[in-house]
Design an enzyme around this catalytic site. Structure first.
Site, PDB file in Angstrom:
ATOM      1  N   GLY A  58      37.276  37.998  42.221  1.00  0.00           N
ATOM      2  CA  GLY A  58      38.778  39.563  42.350  1.00  0.00           C
ATOM      3  C   GLY A  58      38.910  39.584  43.521  1.00  0.00           C
ATOM      4  N   THR A 102      32.044  40.902  34.919  1.00  0.00           N
ATOM      5  CA  THR A 102      31.991  41.978  34.219  1.00  0.00           C
ATOM      6  C   THR A 102      32.480  42.756  33.196  1.00  0.00           C
ATOM      7  OG1 THR A 102      33.294  42.172  36.810  1.00  0.00           O
ATOM      8  CG2 THR A 102      34.379  43.329  35.164  1.00  0.00           C
TER       9      THR A 102
END
Ligand code: ASP
Length: 300
Positions: free
Chosen positions: A207, A154
């Site tokens: 996450g 990310t």
């Protein structure tokens, strides 16, 4: 540090060595572009959007053009942007035929009354954004190269403008092979991204674990409680380790321009740009706080 300040990262993970130079060049360019926006009267939102756009445009990270596929071979992207002063945000989740979800997230923030738009609704909103001329259409070319990160990487950014107004942002395709429809921390307010008038955080890593401790919000909260950004970033990383099996990293900045970078992975490519220095400080393994004389940052 001083204001304005622009910080970007390309994910907390491990990257193949042969790509390190290219990765560092990409984060440096992104930080420069973001700082340039700030120096030219742009807002911290402009800065983080433009920096993330640069990183989405490369094929180096699992975001934008470098997106990786889900279990069914499809690409689903998540992105979020948050304005610390207004305490408002925009996020899109599981969007498909878009190269730059960060701009759509900005559109959600600026032009709708909602904060989070998902799936086909976000794809429709993209057409509306183009019709309104808010941003130009760009092709959706994606790389077919094998991912260069082990895991996921990310991209994220935080910025503070000259008056200390903060913004933070994040963009990802999530973990390669994820379940279709899976959404991680990156586009979730308080988890992957958070900003208020005191501090701004952009997190990256596993996450599902980051969500459990609402990592971005907690990092900012620690600053509100009087900890320095450096202490707050260390504290939230320790909480993640103690309470979850998370591996992660984060950028944390306050409204004075102080910046902390913490991670417990092998690499976290990072670039920091400030108006008071011509240098952009870049490193695959940043050590912080920055000591300019004996910095372990690479000065370019
Ligand atoms: N946090 C992202 C996710 O779980 C991945 C990453 O930051 O590398 O989707």
């Amino acid at each position: 540090m001083s204001l304005p300040v622009m910080v970007v990262h390309g994910g907390a993970t491990a990257f193949k060595k042969e790509y390190h130079d290219e990765i560092l060049e990409a984060v440096r360019k992104a930080a420069r572009v973001g700082l340039c926006a700030l120096n030219n009267g742009g807002s911290s939102l402009d800065a983080v959007e433009s920096a993330i756009y640069v990183l989405e445009e490369t094929t180096l990270f699992t975001a934008g053009r470098g997106a990786s596929k889900n279990r069914d071979g499809e690409i689903e992207l998540d992105a979020m942007i948050m304005d610390g002063n207004r305490l408002e945000s925009g996020a899109v989740m599981a969007v498909r035929d878009i190269a730059h979800p960060i701009s759509l997230a900005r559109y959600v923030l600026e032009r709708t009354k909602n904060y989070q738009i998902v799936g086909s609704g976000a794809d429709k909103l993209y057409r509306q954004m183009l019709q309104e001329g808010y941003r130009k259409e760009v092709d959706t070319y994606r790389t077919t190269q094998v991912p260069i990160a082990i895991g996921c990487d990310t991209v994220g950014a935080v910025a503070a403008d000259a008056s200390g107004r903060l913004a933070s942002a994040s963009s990802t395709s999530g973990w390669p092979g994820k379940l279709p429809g899976r959404v991680g921390d990156s586009p979730i307010i308080g988890a992957g991204v958070y900003a208020n008038e005191i501090a701004a955080a952009s997190c990256t890593g596993k996450g599902e674990q980051i969500l459990r401790i609402v990592m971005g919000r907690m990092a900012v909260y620690h600053v509100e409680c009087g900890f320095s950004v450096y202490e707050a970033a260390k504290k939230v990383m320790a909480e993640l380790r103690q309470k979850t099996s998370g591996e992660a990293g984060l950028l944390l900045a306050d409204n004075k321009g102080n910046v902390a970078i913490e991670y417990d992975t092998k690499h976290m490519p990072t670039a920091v740009a400030t108006a008071t220095s011509d240098d952009v400080f870049i490193s695959m393994t940043p050590k912080w706080p920055l000591k300019s004389a004996n910095s372990s940052f690479v000065h370019n």
